[in-house]
Design a protein around this motif. Structure first.
Motif, short mmCIF file in Angstrom:
data_model
loop_
_atom_site.label_atom_id
_atom_site.label_comp_id
_atom_site.label_asym_id
_atom_site.label_seq_id
_atom_site.Cartn_x
_atom_site.Cartn_y
_atom_site.Cartn_z
N GLU A 1 -43.06 -16.01 28.83
CA GLU A 1 -42.21 -15.13 28.58
C GLU A 1 -41.45 -15.17 27.28
OE1 GLU A 1 -39.01 -14.14 31.44
OE2 GLU A 1 -40.06 -15.37 32.87
N PRO A 2 -41.18 -13.92 26.49
CA PRO A 2 -40.21 -14.23 25.32
C PRO A 2 -38.99 -14.55 25.81
CG PRO A 2 -40.72 -11.74 26.04
CD PRO A 2 -41.46 -12.51 26.95
N VAL A 3 -38.26 -14.96 24.69
CA VAL A 3 -36.78 -15.41 24.97
C VAL A 3 -35.88 -14.32 25.11
CG1 VAL A 3 -34.94 -16.85 24.12
CG2 VAL A 3 -37.28 -17.64 23.66
N PRO B 1 -37.81 -16.92 17.19
CA PRO B 1 -39.26 -16.95 17.04
C PRO B 1 -39.88 -17.27 18.23
CG PRO B 1 -38.20 -18.64 15.81
CD PRO B 1 -37.04 -17.91 16.44
N HIS B 2 -40.88 -16.60 18.66
CA HIS B 2 -41.45 -16.81 19.66
C HIS B 2 -42.60 -17.99 19.47
CE1 HIS B 2 -43.07 -16.37 23.53
NE2 HIS B 2 -44.25 -15.76 23.30
N THR C 1 -22.86 -17.86 43.12
CA THR C 1 -22.40 -18.85 42.29
C THR C 1 -22.28 -18.25 40.99
OG1 THR C 1 -24.44 -19.75 42.24
CG2 THR C 1 -22.77 -20.88 43.32
N GLY C 2 -22.63 -16.86 40.98
CA GLY C 2 -22.56 -16.15 39.49
C GLY C 2 -23.62 -16.55 38.74
N LEU C 3 -24.68 -17.20 38.93
CA LEU C 3 -25.58 -17.70 38.15
C LEU C 3 -26.82 -16.64 37.82
CD1 LEU C 3 -25.90 -21.40 39.10
CD2 LEU C 3 -25.13 -20.40 37.06
N ILE C 4 -26.76 -15.64 38.53
CA ILE C 4 -27.64 -14.42 38.12
C ILE C 4 -27.09 -13.29 37.72
CG2 ILE C 4 -29.68 -15.66 39.41
CD1 ILE C 4 -28.95 -13.52 41.69
N PHE C 5 -27.86 -12.36 37.02
CA PHE C 5 -27.20 -11.03 36.79
C PHE C 5 -28.52 -10.05 37.10
CE2 PHE C 5 -28.77 -13.02 32.69
CZ PHE C 5 -29.35 -11.94 32.09
N PRO C 6 -28.01 -8.77 37.18
CA PRO C 6 -29.14 -7.89 37.32
C PRO C 6 -29.32 -7.47 35.99
CG PRO C 6 -26.91 -6.82 37.74
CD PRO C 6 -26.95 -8.13 37.51
N CYS C 7 -30.85 -6.89 35.49
CA CYS C 7 -31.03 -6.53 34.27
C CYS C 7 -32.00 -5.19 34.46
CB CYS C 7 -32.06 -7.69 33.56
SG CYS C 7 -32.94 -7.50 32.46
N ALA C 8 -31.44 -4.18 33.69
CA ALA C 8 -32.49 -2.97 33.45
C ALA C 8 -33.25 -2.83 32.40
CB ALA C 8 -31.24 -1.92 33.50
N ARG C 9 -33.28 -4.06 31.70
CA ARG C 9 -34.17 -4.12 30.55
C ARG C 9 -35.58 -4.17 30.83
NH1 ARG C 9 -30.70 -3.09 26.01
NH2 ARG C 9 -28.99 -4.07 26.05
N SER C 10 -36.34 -3.35 30.00
CA SER C 10 -37.77 -3.50 30.24
C SER C 10 -38.49 -4.80 29.27
CB SER C 10 -38.63 -2.24 29.67
OG SER C 10 -38.43 -2.03 28.25
N ARG C 11 -39.49 -5.08 29.68
CA ARG C 11 -40.27 -6.24 29.15
C ARG C 11 -40.28 -5.93 27.70
NH1 ARG C 11 -43.51 -10.75 29.71
NH2 ARG C 11 -45.07 -10.80 28.19
N ARG C 12 -40.75 -4.62 27.37
CA ARG C 12 -40.92 -4.32 26.05
C ARG C 12 -39.47 -4.31 25.36
NH1 ARG C 12 -43.68 -0.14 22.67
NH2 ARG C 12 -45.27 -0.77 24.02
N VAL D 1 -37.13 -6.49 25.83
CA VAL D 1 -36.92 -8.03 25.66
C VAL D 1 -37.93 -8.38 24.48
CG1 VAL D 1 -37.04 -10.18 26.42
CG2 VAL D 1 -36.38 -8.27 27.84
N ILE D 2 -39.15 -8.04 24.46
CA ILE D 2 -39.78 -8.52 23.41
C ILE D 2 -39.55 -8.11 22.10
CG2 ILE D 2 -42.45 -8.19 22.36
CD1 ILE D 2 -43.57 -8.01 25.42
#
Ligand code: GLU
Length: 284
Positions: free
Chosen positions: A126-128, A115-116, A95-106, A108-109
């Motif tokens: 988890e951070p936004v 604002p967290h 349904t196209g509701l997900i996507f692959p993400c190569a970003r690290s947690r860092r 994203v933070i």
């Protein structure tokens, strides 16, 4: 059994010894199931291969029984349900509701623009995920590999206020994209995320009410979105106040002195533990 019969669950993670805080949440879950004339299931949240230990499963069962809790056998182990989570992932992919993400947690933070808000979602939330990290909606999704080696995230409906009425705290709402963002559904080490596994299980196990700690309120918004995407009705939710230590910190598995095991070894009885919960529950 009619479909309206109350069905609750205890969902401990066998990554440490259960402490008083877990015990209180489970006691509330058991009380609510009993009062509703319903049943309680036990689910072992054992997907965390790094922190999982078999001896913690045994300890958890022994401690729950010591406390006098009962549930319908057999226990459900998440590790045995991987194909169900994979099926759900494929549905989300279709349904196209997900996507692959190569970003690290860092990444994203560092890039999280909103604002967290540690208290709203708990310090462990988890951070936004920044909107500009998402691929455009029209970009075709790559296929899901047999063995997954990239993180997959759920695309939240940015700008939508997700709502539910908590059985304990009343009406709750959170703005998608602001208070929580695109979240993990599958990890690059080929493990389903807690959010996905929990939503799939609550739906497939026929859970009518989820009783758990306040620290998971933010997760509830995510799980409601997942359930909707998977075409399932969300259960009712009842989040319990977390137990704090003498410094006002939430109890964690490192509070070994407050583990049920340690209390038992000190001669504390299950009756006195329950009496304490009972008298706290009566406080205004
Ligand atoms: N296994 C989770 C924990 O111990 C609880 C999950 C849930 O109740 O949804 O924190």
């Amino acid at each position: 059994m009619s479909s309206s019969t109350y069905c609750g669950r205890l969902a401990p993670s066998p990554t440490g010894l259960l402490h008083l805080g877990h015990a209180r949440t489970f006691w509330v879950a058991a009380q609510r199931a009993r009062q509703a004339g319903g049943i309680l299931l036990l689910r072992s949240d054992d997907l965390d291969a790094v922190r999982f230990r078999l001896d913690f499963v045994d300890a958890m069962l022994e401690d729950l029984r010591w406390l006098g809790l009962t549930w319908q056998e057999p226990m459900v182990a998440q590790s045995a349900r991987r194909p169900r989570y994979r099926t759900a992932l494929e549905k989300l992919h279709a349904t196209g509701l997900i996507f692959p993400c190569a970003r690290s947690r860092r990444d994203v933070i560092e890039a999280a623009s909103a604002p967290h808000e540690p208290h709203a979602g708990g310090v462990h939330d988890e951070p936004v995920y920044p909107e500009h990290f998402r691929p455009e909606n029209h970009v075709p999704l790559p296929p899901l590999d047999e063995k997954i080696s990239v993180n997959w995230r759920f695309r939240v409906p940015i700008g939508e206020t997700v709502m539910f009425t908590d059985g304990h705290h009343g009406p709750q709402s959170a703005l998608a994209g602001r208070q929580f963002g695109d979240f993990l559904v599958w990890r690059k080490d080929d493990t389903p995320s807690y959010q996905l596994a929990c939503a799939v299980d609550d739906a497939e196990m026929g859970i009518t009410e989820v009783v758990r700690g306040d620290d998971l309120i933010r997760s509830t918004f995510r799980q409601i979105l997942l359930l909707r995407a998977l075409g399932a009705e969300p259960p009712a939710y009842y989040h319990c106040r977390l137990m704090l230590d003498e410094h006002g910190e939430r109890l964690a598995k490192r509070h070994d002195a407050l583990s049920l095991r340690a209390l038992r070894e000190q001669g504390v009885t299950p009756e006195s533990v329950i009496r304490k919960f009972d008298s706290e529950a009566k406080k205004p």
